[in-house]
Design an enzyme around this catalytic site. Sequence first.
Site, PDB file in Angstrom:
ATOM      1  N   ASP A   4      -7.575  12.029   2.941  1.00 23.74           N
ATOM      2  CA  ASP A   4      -7.068  12.648   1.715  1.00 23.74           C
ATOM      3  C   ASP A   4      -7.457  14.117   1.684  1.00 23.74           C
ATOM      4  OD1 ASP A   4      -5.897  10.444   0.159  1.00 23.74           O
ATOM      5  OD2 ASP A   4      -7.935   9.623   0.133  1.00 23.74           O
ATOM      6  N   HIS A  29      -7.496   6.807   6.560  1.00 19.64           N
ATOM      7  CA  HIS A  29      -6.673   7.555   5.595  1.00 19.64           C
ATOM      8  C   HIS A  29      -7.421   8.827   5.190  1.00 19.64           C
ATOM      9  CE1 HIS A  29      -3.637   7.818   2.332  1.00 19.64           C
ATOM     10  NE2 HIS A  29      -4.628   8.279   1.582  1.00 19.64           N
ATOM     11  N   ASP A  36      -1.284   3.241  -2.554  1.00 15.97           N
ATOM     12  CA  ASP A  36      -2.542   3.987  -2.489  1.00 15.97           C
ATOM     13  C   ASP A  36      -3.122   4.196  -3.881  1.00 15.97           C
ATOM     14  OD1 ASP A  36      -4.629   5.666  -1.800  1.00 15.97           O
ATOM     15  OD2 ASP A  36      -3.357   7.375  -1.259  1.00 15.97           O
ATOM     16  N   SER A  57      -9.627   4.904   3.135  1.00 19.93           N
ATOM     17  CA  SER A  57      -9.880   6.275   2.663  1.00 19.93           C
ATOM     18  C   SER A  57     -11.382   6.482   2.489  1.00 19.93           C
ATOM     19  CB  SER A  57      -9.170   6.487   1.320  1.00 19.93           C
ATOM     20  OG  SER A  57      -9.795   7.539   0.600  1.00 19.93           O
TER      21      SER A  57
HETATM   22  C1  DX5 Z   1      -6.272   9.513  -4.482  1.00 13.40           C
HETATM   23  C2  DX5 Z   1      -6.263   9.289  -2.984  1.00 13.40           C
HETATM   24  C3  DX5 Z   1      -6.540   7.858  -2.592  1.00 13.40           C
HETATM   25  C4  DX5 Z   1      -7.933   7.378  -2.919  1.00 13.40           C
HETATM   26  C5  DX5 Z   1      -8.053   5.890  -2.760  1.00 13.40           C
HETATM   27  O1  DX5 Z   1      -6.031  10.858  -4.739  1.00 13.40           O
HETATM   28  O2  DX5 Z   1      -5.002   9.645  -2.457  1.00 13.40           O
HETATM   29  O3  DX5 Z   1      -6.283   7.695  -1.196  1.00 13.40           O
HETATM   30  O4  DX5 Z   1      -8.899   8.014  -2.135  1.00 13.40           O
HETATM   31  O5  DX5 Z   1      -9.314   5.487  -3.185  1.00 13.40           O
HETATM   32  P1  DX5 Z   1      -9.556   4.180  -4.080  1.00 13.40           P
HETATM   33  O6  DX5 Z   1      -9.154   2.991  -3.227  1.00 13.40           O
HETATM   34  O7  DX5 Z   1     -10.997   4.218  -4.414  1.00 13.40           O
HETATM   35  O8  DX5 Z   1      -8.648   4.300  -5.291  1.00 13.40           O
HETATM   36 ZN    ZN Z   2      -4.563   8.965  -0.397  1.00 11.22          ZN
END
Ligand code: DX5
Ligand code: ZN
Length: 210
Positions: free
Chosen positions: A32, A30, A169, A6
Amino acid sequence: MKVSVSYLKSPYSVIETILKINETSCDYLHVDLMDGVFAGTNNYDQERVLNELKLSMKSLDIHLMMVEPAPVIQALAVLNPYCITIPVEILQDDYLIRLIKSYGIKCGLAINPDTPIESLSPFLKEIDLVLLMSVYPGLGGQKFLESSISKAKKIKEFQKTNSFVLAIDGGINAETVSLVGDYVDQCVSGSYVCMADSMEKQIETLKKTS
Ligand code: DX5
Ligand code: ZN
């Protein structure tokens, strides 16, 4: 363990981050996207998102945190993503699942930390992926919720009679991935990968977890 990266929290621009992720061995990018209602701050600008994602050489794993994702599903289908994931909490019926699958795209359902796993049950025969949220959706860089470990174990039980990929996630790093390694097939990792000196080193660490 498959790894999806992400780029929500990164010290580089979105474009620079996507280009850097292209150079790594991760499995998916990924993506978001939020509407500011279901989660976070609205970060969906169709033209900008399409232009950025065109630069990805990785298969796209799109995570929509939106209350009305149908128009976004229709707009992003042109990118031919590997999967589009929507929140189970917004579903009234299977219309959106059928919409995603009508484009030949795999469909995932995300489940929030406070949502009971039984809410997935009516849809398990139709979906390809469950995205277990191990943080409350909205921001990168949050702390992994330990309650996700037993939830992952329980959702894995559903795989005995259904074929879906179980992904997790939120807050995934070298330590937390090992807590769920016995249960999940795939992890999403954002800040642990993007904020590091070597993205590749972190991805390889995550991949090694079985
Ligand atoms: C949260 C997102 C995640 C996030 C993950 O709303 O859906 O995908 O970006 O990032 P990290 O690994 O930093 O928690
Ligand atoms: Zn996510």
